[in-house]
Design a protein around this motif. Structure first.
Motif, PDB file in Angstrom:
ATOM      1  N   PHE A 194       0.918  -1.141  -0.028  1.00 46.48           N
ATOM      2  CA  PHE A 194      -0.070  -0.043   0.049  1.00 46.48           C
ATOM      3  C   PHE A 194       0.964   1.327  -0.077  1.00 46.48           C
ATOM      4  O   PHE A 194       0.691   2.154  -0.650  1.00 46.48           O
ATOM      5  N   THR A 195       1.908   1.257   0.822  1.00 46.85           N
ATOM      6  CA  THR A 195       2.807   2.340   0.926  1.00 46.85           C
ATOM      7  C   THR A 195       3.566   2.535  -0.147  1.00 46.85           C
ATOM      8  O   THR A 195       3.962   3.751  -0.743  1.00 46.85           O
ATOM      9  N   VAL A 197       2.775   2.102  -3.379  1.00 47.26           N
ATOM     10  CA  VAL A 197       1.908   2.764  -4.283  1.00 47.26           C
ATOM     11  C   VAL A 197       1.901   4.345  -3.810  1.00 47.26           C
ATOM     12  O   VAL A 197       2.082   5.190  -4.642  1.00 47.26           O
ATOM     13  N   LEU A 198       1.594   4.626  -2.463  1.00 49.61           N
ATOM     14  CA  LEU A 198       1.640   6.067  -2.115  1.00 49.61           C
ATOM     15  C   LEU A 198       2.839   6.753  -2.649  1.00 49.61           C
ATOM     16  O   LEU A 198       2.624   7.958  -2.857  1.00 49.61           O
ATOM     17  N   GLU A 216      -4.348   3.878  -8.165  1.00 50.96           N
ATOM     18  CA  GLU A 216      -5.821   3.756  -7.514  1.00 50.96           C
ATOM     19  C   GLU A 216      -6.336   2.503  -7.446  1.00 50.96           C
ATOM     20  O   GLU A 216      -6.784   2.009  -6.392  1.00 50.96           O
ATOM     21  N   LEU A 219      -4.390   0.254  -5.027  1.00 49.87           N
ATOM     22  CA  LEU A 219      -4.727   0.710  -3.510  1.00 49.87           C
ATOM     23  C   LEU A 219      -6.287   0.140  -3.330  1.00 49.87           C
ATOM     24  O   LEU A 219      -6.552  -0.519  -2.336  1.00 49.87           O
ATOM     25  N   ALA A 249       2.729  -3.183  -7.461  1.00 49.44           N
ATOM     26  CA  ALA A 249       3.068  -1.925  -6.849  1.00 49.44           C
ATOM     27  C   ALA A 249       4.387  -1.391  -7.114  1.00 49.44           C
ATOM     28  O   ALA A 249       4.564  -0.356  -6.729  1.00 49.44           O
ATOM     29  N   TYR A 305      -7.086  11.180  -4.098  1.00 49.88           N
ATOM     30  CA  TYR A 305      -6.937   9.911  -3.448  1.00 49.88           C
ATOM     31  C   TYR A 305      -8.156   9.672  -2.461  1.00 49.88           C
ATOM     32  O   TYR A 305      -8.863   8.503  -2.430  1.00 49.88           O
ATOM     33  N   VAL A 309     -10.620   6.873  -4.147  1.00 49.85           N
ATOM     34  CA  VAL A 309     -10.095   5.439  -3.267  1.00 49.85           C
ATOM     35  C   VAL A 309     -10.804   5.019  -2.095  1.00 49.85           C
ATOM     36  O   VAL A 309     -11.523   4.105  -1.897  1.00 49.85           O
ATOM     37  N   THR A 328      -6.414   6.594   5.906  1.00 50.69           N
ATOM     38  CA  THR A 328      -5.114   5.626   5.730  1.00 50.69           C
ATOM     39  C   THR A 328      -4.575   5.207   7.223  1.00 50.69           C
ATOM     40  O   THR A 328      -4.434   4.202   7.198  1.00 50.69           O
TER      41      THR A 328
END
Length: 386
Positions: A194-195, A197-198, A216, A219, A249, A305, A309, A328
């Motif tokens: 997840f991170t 991707v962020l 997106e 996520l 990712a 986001y 998301v 988040t």
């Protein structure tokens, strides 16, 4: 969208019972060093599957690569490579084993004074010893990229390396492997991906519409499958989507044509090096503070986001952006992951100053997508994460 080049030479072999296909990928005359971690593969059946697939080639084993691949352990493996005249490496494990194998791939052909120079001097590996991987823990994406992070316990450092010569030749992705993974590691894998991707998405708009939607969608998929994976890792459909999302990712695709950040990782690595905190959990500690500190420069993407998301539709851009940060944090908490440094250690006083000094000493004077996060600003971000 920014200009970019993209090449990913790794062959992915995905699906049930795909481990047996190793024998088609490794040269028959190869002398293989099989690398793995703490021995869990011998309990869950993966080791036997790999050994069966390797029955026609010469194999030597090296186990015991720790969760943060330790330089001293890898140097022992390098001795085996040299003494046994190994020609091919096979990593069977998660990101740590694969990262360690990438270091060995580079170190095996390195002609410098000491292999640690590869990390401290940012030496890119153009051509390393060939290697493949069998992924046993989805998380890092190392199975389809050319980067690695290595830890050195004696100096409490954790540094990155890479280069075009460090892509795996092939990677086996069998979603069945996750059925034996403990919940803590599954949660880490979800948070890590997840991170990742962020770090490539949470910057500022550049009109890269498809790239944003790629990010997106990963996520959204991780959010959707997270409770299924945690509660029932035998759910093959969820496991498949989880594994492929982790790979996508960080295989280079979603970062092309867009600015990227990576300050969260740079800071998080220091927390792992100093306190031994799980990598994914350091990211969960730093990310909320990082986004809050850099709110003004990131709020457009934070709001986007939030809308796309997390389905946040009410309020101003600032409202949506703040709500996105809160969502988040809540997601990490739902995974059972704490988001403050004080949740992991009571000896955190002075940590921010120490990390700031380390970055100054290394010449890391401007992190983030704008390269304007000075060591002094990093110090403030870490203090916010206490």
């Amino acid at each position: 969208m920014n200009n970019f080049d993209f090449k990913n030479p790794t062959k992915i072999i995905f699906g049930k019972d795909s481990i047996e296909k190793i024998e088609n990928e490794i040269p028959k005359d190869a002398k293989v060093l099989l690398l793995f971690g703490g021995g869990s593969i011998k309990k869950n059946g993966i080791y036997n599957q790999v050994k069966t697939a390797l029955s026609k080639v010469n194999v030597i084993e090296f186990g015991g690569i720790p969760a943060n691949p330790e330089y001293a352990v890898l140097m022992d493996a390098l001795k085996v490579i040299k003494e046994e005249k190994i020609t091919y490496l096979l990593a069977v494990g998660g990101g740590s084993v694969i990262d360690g194998t990438k270091f060995l791939s580079a170190a095996a052909v390195f002609n410098g004074e000491t292999p640690w120079d590869i990390l401290t001097q940012n030496i890119r590996t153009e051509k390393g010893m060939p290697f493949g991987t069998v992924l046993t823990l989805p998380a890092t994406g190392s199975e389809m990229n050319s980067g690695a992070v290595i830890t050195r316990r004696e100096t409490k450092e954790k540094l990155a390396m890479g280069g075009p010569g460090l892509f795996p030749e092939f990677s086996i992705l069998d979603p069945l492997v996750i059925t034996s993974i403990p919940k803590r590691q599954l949660a880490n894998g979800l948070a890590d991906a997840f991170t990742h991707v962020l770090e490539q998405y949470m910057t500022y708009p550049t009109g890269a519409l498809l790239q944003d939607r790629f990010a997106e969608s990963i996520l959204q998929t991780l959010i959707e499958v997270a409770p299924k994976i945690i509660n029932n890792p035998t759910d093959y459909k969820a496991a498949s989507n989880f594994m492929w999302s982790c790979t996508m990712a960080l295989n280079g695709l979603i970062q092309k044509g867009v600015p990227t950040d990576w300050a969260v990782h740079a800071i998080g690595h220091e927390l792992t090096a100093l306190f031994g905190i799980d990598h994914a959990r350091t990211l969960a500690v730093i990310a909320p503070s990082h986004y809050t500190f850099n709110f003004e420069s990131k709020k457009e993407k934070l709001a986007q986001y939030g809308e796309r998301v997390w389905n946040i539709t009410e309020g101003t851009i600032d409202d949506k952006a703040n709500a996105a940060i809160e969502k988040t944090v809540a997601f990490f908490h739902e995974l059972g992951i704490d988001t403050k440094l004080s949740d992991y250690t009571k000896d955190y006083e002075g940590t921010a100053e120490l990390i700031s000094k380390r970055f100054t000493d290394r010449g890391w004077l401007g992190l983030g997508e704008h390269q304007n996060l000075s060591p002094e600003k990093v110090e403030e971000i870490v203090k916010m994460a206490y």
